[in-house]
Structure formats: C-alpha cells, structure tokens
Write a protein that holds these residues in place. Structure first.
Motif, PDB file in Angstrom:
ATOM      1  N   ASN A 173       1.050  -1.623   0.138  1.00  0.00           N
ATOM      2  CA  ASN A 173      -0.300  -0.320  -0.288  1.00  0.00           C
ATOM      3  C   ASN A 173       0.339   0.989   0.187  1.00  0.00           C
ATOM      4  O   ASN A 173       2.251   1.263   0.357  1.00  0.00           O
ATOM      5  N   THR A 220       0.742   3.700   1.607  1.00  0.00           N
ATOM      6  CA  THR A 220       0.869   4.559   3.194  1.00  0.00           C
ATOM      7  C   THR A 220       2.120   5.171   3.811  1.00  0.00           C
ATOM      8  O   THR A 220       3.449   3.667   3.420  1.00  0.00           O
ATOM      9  N   GLY A 245       0.572   6.096   8.228  1.00  0.00           N
ATOM     10  CA  GLY A 245      -0.257   5.941   8.276  1.00  0.00           C
ATOM     11  C   GLY A 245      -1.070   6.625   8.122  1.00  0.00           C
ATOM     12  O   GLY A 245      -2.807   7.263   7.820  1.00  0.00           O
ATOM     13  N   LYS A 246      -0.535   7.393   6.846  1.00  0.00           N
ATOM     14  CA  LYS A 246      -1.267   8.661   5.698  1.00  0.00           C
ATOM     15  C   LYS A 246      -0.514   8.420   4.944  1.00  0.00           C
ATOM     16  O   LYS A 246       0.215   7.892   4.110  1.00  0.00           O
ATOM     17  N   ILE A 247      -1.136   9.151   3.464  1.00  0.00           N
ATOM     18  CA  ILE A 247      -0.943   8.962   1.626  1.00  0.00           C
ATOM     19  C   ILE A 247      -1.249  11.278   1.588  1.00  0.00           C
ATOM     20  O   ILE A 247      -2.091  10.857   1.407  1.00  0.00           O
ATOM     21  N   LEU A 295      -6.524   9.739   5.943  1.00  0.00           N
ATOM     22  CA  LEU A 295      -5.837   8.719   5.819  1.00  0.00           C
ATOM     23  C   LEU A 295      -5.220   9.700   4.010  1.00  0.00           C
ATOM     24  O   LEU A 295      -4.186   9.872   4.110  1.00  0.00           O
ATOM     25  N   LEU A 323      -5.352  -2.754   3.861  1.00  0.00           N
ATOM     26  CA  LEU A 323      -4.267  -1.791   5.030  1.00  0.00           C
ATOM     27  C   LEU A 323      -3.511  -3.052   5.856  1.00  0.00           C
ATOM     28  O   LEU A 323      -2.454  -2.702   5.941  1.00  0.00           O
ATOM     29  N   VAL A 368       3.148  -1.740   4.031  1.00  0.00           N
ATOM     30  CA  VAL A 368       4.218  -0.348   3.262  1.00  0.00           C
ATOM     31  C   VAL A 368       5.124  -0.291   3.519  1.00  0.00           C
ATOM     32  O   VAL A 368       6.179  -0.998   3.871  1.00  0.00           O
TER      33      VAL A 368
END
Length: 217
Positions: free
Chosen positions: A45, A47, A50-52, A82, A187, A192
């Motif tokens: 993913n 991220t 914890g953010k995109i 997010l 997720l 990650v």
C-alpha cells in the motif's frame, strides 16, 4: 465490464474500465457475508506513517475539486484523515496526473510502486461530475493495495461486486460498508514500502512517475 474490461498488472498498475453499473443495496449484505481474502489485494500500500500525502500536478488541477471530494469521501468513510494534500511533489506518496496518451481502454490507472494515479483526459472531459468523482474514488481505493474486484476469480461474486461495490467498478460516489471494511482489511494485510524502496521505484524510467515527468504518460 464486457469487451472493454481492462487487463491488470497486479504489482504495477491497476485501472478502471470505461463502463460501469450503478450501486445497489446489496453492498450492505456483501459487507456482512463475504470473507475477504488475499486474491483481493496486491502486496503493497502507499501509506507512510499512517498517511497518504498526495500531490496534484498542473495537468490535474482542473479536477482538483473532484480529487478533493474523493479524498474526503475516503477519509470520512474510514473515520480518519488518511489522505492528506501536499504542495510538494517530492514529499508525496501519491501524485495525481492527467494523461492524454493513455489507451482509451482505461479511464484511469493507479500505479502503486511509484505512487501515481493517471486520469485519462479523453474520458474525464466526457464524464459528468459524479462519474469523474466515482472514478477517482475507485483509483484511490487501489492505494490501499486493493485490486479490481471486477476481475475476482469467483464469477458469481464478481457479478455482485460489479453491481454493488466501488472496487467492483460500479461508479458510485458513496462508499458502502463492504468497500470501507475492505479498505481497512487491505491496509492491514499489505505492507508499507520503506522510503528507500519507494524512491527506488520513483527513479525507474519505465514506471509512471518518471514517464509523467518526461511528458510520456
């Protein structure tokens, strides 16, 4: 999606074809009944902590309101921020761009490795606002690691996914229970990318980020 169904490269690019169906009330039933499995996800993913963080390049700024709507819709559905906009492309995990060279087989594509969503301008200019936003919501869904469910191997479920789910390609602007829970599951069941791996992909000439910078996407 019939004759215009897209072909998907699982680890690199995931797209949404140019046809679709409307949402039905069966999303809620699917969310309660269908068990998620590894055929629904790739292995990564986008991220970072914890953010995109997403960047909208100049070509996509005409769709800025639609992109903002799609990001907010996911954030609201997931109950957390997010997706977070950034004005710095080098600080982004995701860049949204517009392509005038993409095959008309695709309305949009998401490349997870280099963190790019490409919107096909040939179709975006013909779509009404609702359909543009639905397309972007779908493509953002791939950044969680989720695959296109209109290619799910179980044909009976595939038909239901096409009718009832965002990731099945139903062109809805409402994220239902199934897609919300699938996003959380994706997720949790994809990895990650570390910074070194991510930026390794971003300098590869054959991937979307460099092709975008060179005007070849």
């Amino acid at each position: 999606m019939g004759a215009k169904q897209v072909l998907v490269s699982v680890l690199v690019a995931i797209g949404l074809g140019i046809t679709g169906m409307f949402a039905t009330q069966s999303d809620r039933a699917l969310g309660a009944a269908v068990k998620f499995d590894n055929t629904m996800v790739a292995n990564k993913n986008l991220t970072d902590r914890g953010k995109i963080s997403y960047f909208v390049n100049d070509s996509a700024k005409k769709y800025q309101a639609d992109i903002r709507f799609a990001a907010h819709t996911w954030n609201h559905a997931l109950g957390r921020r997010l997706f977070k906009p950034t004005s710095l492309i080098n600080k982004s995990r995701l860049t949204v761009t517009v392509s005038g060279q993409m095959s008309n087989q695709f309305a949009g594509m998401a490349e997870i490795n280099s963190g790019v969503i490409a919107l096909n301008d040939n179709w975006m200019t013909r779509y009404d606002r609702s359909k543009r936003r639905a397309l972007i919501i779908h493509e953002l869904g791939h950044t969680f690691g989720t695959k296109d469910l209109y290619q799910y191997p179980n044909l009976a479920l595939q038909r239901q996914f096409r009718q009832a789910t965002i990731m099945g390609g139903n062109y809805s602007t409402t994220i239902g229970e199934f897609d919300r829970r699938l996003a959380d599951w994706s997720l949790a069941h994809t990895r990650v990318m570390g910074s070194a791996e991510f930026y390794h992909y971003r300098v590869m000439d054959n991937l979307y980020f460099q092709r975008m910078l060179r005007g070849k996407l």
